[in-house]
Design a protein around this motif. Structure first.
Motif, PDB file in Angstrom:
ATOM      1  N   VAL A   1       5.314   8.727  -8.742  1.00  0.00           N
ATOM      2  CA  VAL A   1       4.624   9.516  -7.721  1.00  0.00           C
ATOM      3  C   VAL A   1       3.879  10.686  -8.349  1.00  0.00           C
ATOM      4  O   VAL A   1       2.745  11.006  -7.972  1.00  0.00           O
ATOM      5  CB  VAL A   1       5.623  10.003  -6.654  1.00  0.00           C
ATOM      6  CG1 VAL A   1       4.927  10.884  -5.626  1.00  0.00           C
ATOM      7  CG2 VAL A   1       6.290   8.814  -5.963  1.00  0.00           C
ATOM      8  N   LEU A   2       4.491  11.305  -9.338  1.00  0.00           N
ATOM      9  CA  LEU A   2       3.872  12.469  -9.969  1.00  0.00           C
ATOM     10  C   LEU A   2       2.671  12.112 -10.832  1.00  0.00           C
ATOM     11  O   LEU A   2       1.919  12.998 -11.241  1.00  0.00           O
ATOM     12  CB  LEU A   2       4.908  13.208 -10.812  1.00  0.00           C
ATOM     13  CG  LEU A   2       5.996  13.933 -10.008  1.00  0.00           C
ATOM     14  CD1 LEU A   2       7.107  14.409 -10.929  1.00  0.00           C
ATOM     15  CD2 LEU A   2       5.409  15.096  -9.228  1.00  0.00           C
ATOM     16  N   ARG A   3       2.453  10.834 -11.092  1.00  0.00           N
ATOM     17  CA  ARG A   3       1.283  10.416 -11.872  1.00  0.00           C
ATOM     18  C   ARG A   3       0.009  10.459 -11.038  1.00  0.00           C
ATOM     19  O   ARG A   3      -1.093  10.404 -11.593  1.00  0.00           O
ATOM     20  CB  ARG A   3       1.495   9.005 -12.434  1.00  0.00           C
ATOM     21  CG  ARG A   3       2.560   8.932 -13.524  1.00  0.00           C
ATOM     22  CD  ARG A   3       2.906   7.501 -13.851  1.00  0.00           C
ATOM     23  NE  ARG A   3       1.765   6.764 -14.380  1.00  0.00           N
ATOM     24  CZ  ARG A   3       1.730   5.438 -14.498  1.00  0.00           C
ATOM     25  NH1 ARG A   3       2.751   4.708 -14.095  1.00  0.00           N
ATOM     26  NH2 ARG A   3       0.662   4.849 -15.002  1.00  0.00           N
TER      27      ARG A   3
ATOM     28  N   LEU B   1       0.369   2.995  -5.943  1.00  0.00           N
ATOM     29  CA  LEU B   1       1.411   3.141  -4.948  1.00  0.00           C
ATOM     30  C   LEU B   1       0.778   2.889  -3.583  1.00  0.00           C
ATOM     31  O   LEU B   1      -0.307   3.401  -3.296  1.00  0.00           O
ATOM     32  CB  LEU B   1       2.027   4.533  -4.996  1.00  0.00           C
ATOM     33  CG  LEU B   1       2.661   4.942  -6.326  1.00  0.00           C
ATOM     34  CD1 LEU B   1       3.256   6.343  -6.212  1.00  0.00           C
ATOM     35  CD2 LEU B   1       3.719   3.947  -6.775  1.00  0.00           C
ATOM     36  N   ALA B   2       1.452   2.091  -2.762  1.00  0.00           N
ATOM     37  CA  ALA B   2       0.895   1.703  -1.461  1.00  0.00           C
ATOM     38  C   ALA B   2       1.817   2.155  -0.336  1.00  0.00           C
ATOM     39  O   ALA B   2       3.042   2.188  -0.486  1.00  0.00           O
ATOM     40  CB  ALA B   2       0.717   0.185  -1.403  1.00  0.00           C
ATOM     41  N   ILE B   3       1.209   2.505   0.781  1.00  0.00           N
ATOM     42  CA  ILE B   3       1.945   2.856   1.994  1.00  0.00           C
ATOM     43  C   ILE B   3       1.197   2.258   3.177  1.00  0.00           C
ATOM     44  O   ILE B   3      -0.046   2.235   3.195  1.00  0.00           O
ATOM     45  CB  ILE B   3       2.095   4.393   2.135  1.00  0.00           C
ATOM     46  CG1 ILE B   3       2.923   4.746   3.370  1.00  0.00           C
ATOM     47  CG2 ILE B   3       0.749   5.090   2.188  1.00  0.00           C
ATOM     48  CD1 ILE B   3       3.253   6.231   3.467  1.00  0.00           C
ATOM     49  N   SER B   4       1.910   1.736   4.154  1.00  0.00           N
ATOM     50  CA  SER B   4       1.243   1.177   5.333  1.00  0.00           C
ATOM     51  C   SER B   4       0.549   2.293   6.106  1.00  0.00           C
ATOM     52  O   SER B   4       0.967   3.461   6.056  1.00  0.00           O
ATOM     53  CB  SER B   4       2.262   0.469   6.230  1.00  0.00           C
ATOM     54  OG  SER B   4       3.082   1.406   6.896  1.00  0.00           O
ATOM     55  N   VAL B   5      -0.494   1.932   6.824  1.00  0.00           N
ATOM     56  CA  VAL B   5      -1.229   2.931   7.601  1.00  0.00           C
ATOM     57  C   VAL B   5      -0.340   3.558   8.667  1.00  0.00           C
ATOM     58  O   VAL B   5      -0.418   4.766   8.928  1.00  0.00           O
ATOM     59  CB  VAL B   5      -2.492   2.300   8.217  1.00  0.00           C
ATOM     60  CG1 VAL B   5      -3.025   3.157   9.358  1.00  0.00           C
ATOM     61  CG2 VAL B   5      -3.570   2.149   7.160  1.00  0.00           C
TER      62      VAL B   5
END
Length: 386
Positions: free
Chosen positions: A133-135, A230-234
Motif C-alpha cells: 500500500v505504501l508503494r 492494488l484494486a478495490i471495487s467501486v
C-alpha cells in the motif's frame, strides 16, 4: 518482469482458439514455459469437452470468436466452476459483456510474456501488505486511521503489458492504484484510431472521477508496463470516500492533475517532433514505474504515441546517438535522465509541477501518518520525479 513463472510449470492450461497458426504458436510458447497445454480447442463444443475431461485445470485462454460463435457460454461455465480464464481477441474490447469486465483481456497478436503474466495473475491471487500500500503515493497520503480502514478492501493484481482494463463509455467497476505498472488513458476515434493522452503509475489512481460523481469513463484503459496494482471495487471505494475525507480530496486533486496532463499531451502532439515526444514519453514512464530499465517494445511506444513503428525506431536511434538511452528490441535503458529532461524541453515538466502542487509529498513522520518503511529506496521515498 514476470514473477513466479515456475508456478505454472506442469499445470494444465486449456487453449481455446480456432485459428490454427495462432493456436499452434501459443501452445508452443506455453510448452516452452513448462505448461501442460490442453487442446487447442477450435470450437465451443470441444472446449466444453476438454473442460469436463481435464482435472485440476489451472487456467484457460479464450479466443472470443470461434467459427462465428461467441465464446461467452464457455466463460460462464468457467466462472461457475471457479476456473481462472482470460480473453485474447482481435476484436474491439467493448465486445466483452459487462459481467466479464474484471477479466484480463489481451489484444492479438499476443506477446508470449504477456500471456504467461496474465495466466499467473488469474491463477495466483496475491495478498496485500502494508508495504504494498505504501508503494502507491496517493495511498501514502492517507492518515493512519483511513489507511488502516482501506487496507482490507484492497487486492493485488499483476497486469501484463497490453492488458485492456476499461473501454470507452463503460461504467467503471473497480479503482486501481498502480505500484510499478503504468496505465494509459487512451482516446479512441470512430475508426479505431488511438492515442494515449495521460498516464497513471505509482503516483496516482484510476477512477478518480468517482470522487466527482462520474462513473462513466470516456477512455480506454491499457496497461503499458508489466507490473502490479492494488484494486478495490467501486462500491467499496464509494464507502471509503464517505469515511475518508483525505481520500476524497486526494482523488479529486489527482483528477485535476490528469486534466493538466491531457492538455500537455495535446501540446506535445501538435507542436513537437517525434524524438522530443519520445523523450517525454520515456521520462513519464520512468516517473510512474520507478524503473531505469523499461521493458517496452517499439510497437508499444508507437501505439502509445499514435505514430508508425519505424518513426519510433528512428527516434530511438537519435536518443541513443545523444547517449541518453540504450535501446534493444524490448528494453529501453535510461543512461542520462538529466539529458533526457533537457532534450524534452518544454514538452516535459508542466504536469509534473502541477502534480507536486496538488499532491504534496507524503510525510514519513507524525502520529497521524502511515509509518515510513525502512526498506524504501530514496527513489521510492521521493515524488520529485513527478
Amino acid at each position: 518482469m514476470i514473477r513466479s513463472r515456475g508456478a505454472l510449470e506442469g499445470k494444465p492450461i486449456l487453449v481455446v482458439e480456432d485459428d490454427y497458426y495462432t493456436a499452434t504458436a501459443l501452445a508452443f510458447s506455453l510448452r516452452q514455459q513448462g505448461v501442460e497445454v490442453v487442446g487447442p480447442s477450435p470450437s465451443i463444443d470441444d472446449a466444453f469437452k476438454k473442460i469436463r475431461q481435464t482435472t485440476d485445470l489451472a487456467g484457460v485462454v479464450l479466443d472470443v470468436n470461434l467459427g462465428g460463435e461467441m465464446v461467452f457460454p464457455v466463460a460462464d461455465e468457467l466462472h461457475r466452476m471457479n476456473i481462472p480464464f482470460l480473453f485474447a481477441t482481435g476484436y474491439e474490447p467493448n465486445i466483452i459483456p459487462a459481467r466479464f469486465r474484471d477479466r484480463i483481456l489481451l489484444r492479438k497478436p499476443l506477446e508470449d510474456d504477456a500471456v504467461i503474466a496474465a495466466l499467473l495473475s488469474t491463477a495466483s491471487p496475491q495478498s496485500v501488505s502494508r508495504h504494498d500500500v505504501l508503494r502507491n503515493k496517493v495511498l501514502r497520503l492517507l492518515p493512519q486511521r483511513e489507511f488502516s480502514e482501506l487496507l482490507p478492501y484492497l487486492r493485488k493484481l499483476h497486469l501484463p503489458r497490453g492488458a485492456v482494463l476499461e473501454t470507452p463509455n463503460q461504467v467503471v467497476e473497480r479503482v486501481l492504484f498502480p505500484l510499478d505498472c503504468v496505465l494509459s488513458l487512451t482516446t479512441v476515434g470512430a475508426a479505431g484510431t488511438r492515442f494515449d493522452i495521460a498516464f497513471v503509475g505509482n503516483e496516482g489512481m484510476t477512477g478518480s472521477g468517482i470522487a466527482l460523481y462520474d462513473d462513466i469513463t470516456p477512455y480506454e484503459l491499457i496497461n503499458r508496463v508489466d507490473g502490479d496494482v492494488l484494486a478495490i471495487s467501486v462500491d467499496d471505494f464509494r464507502i471509503a470516500l464517505e469515511t475518508s475525507p483525505t481520500l476524497r480530496t486526494t482523488s479529486a486533486r489527482f483528477e485535476r492533475s490528469i486534466c493538466i496532463q491531457i492538455g500537455q499531451a495535446a501540446l506535445a502532439a501538435g507542436r513537437f517532433e517525434i524524438p522530443t515526444r519520445l523523450a517525454r514519453w520515456i521520462l513519464m514512464i520512468q516517473d510512474r514505474s520507478g524503473r531505469d530499465s523499461l521493458e517496452v517494445t517499439h510497437d508499444t511506444v508507437a501505439a502509445s504515441l499514435g505514430v508508425r513503428r519505424p518513426s519510433i525506431t528512428a527516434a530511438m536511434h537519435i536518443l541513443e546517438g545523444e547517449l541518453l538511452i540504450r535501446s534493444t528490441r524490448s528494453t529501453v535503458l535510461i543512461r542520462d535522465r538529466d539529458g533526457l529532461v533537457e532534450f524534452a524541453g518544454e514538452a516535459y515538466g508542466t504536469p509534473e509541477a502541477a502534480y507536486r502542487r496538488l499532491l504534496p509529498v507524503a510525510r514519513s513522520n507524525g502520529s497521524d501518518d502511515p509509518p515510513a518503511d525502512s526498506n524504501f529506496s530514496e527513489h521510492e521515498r521521493s515524488c520529485a520525479r513527478i
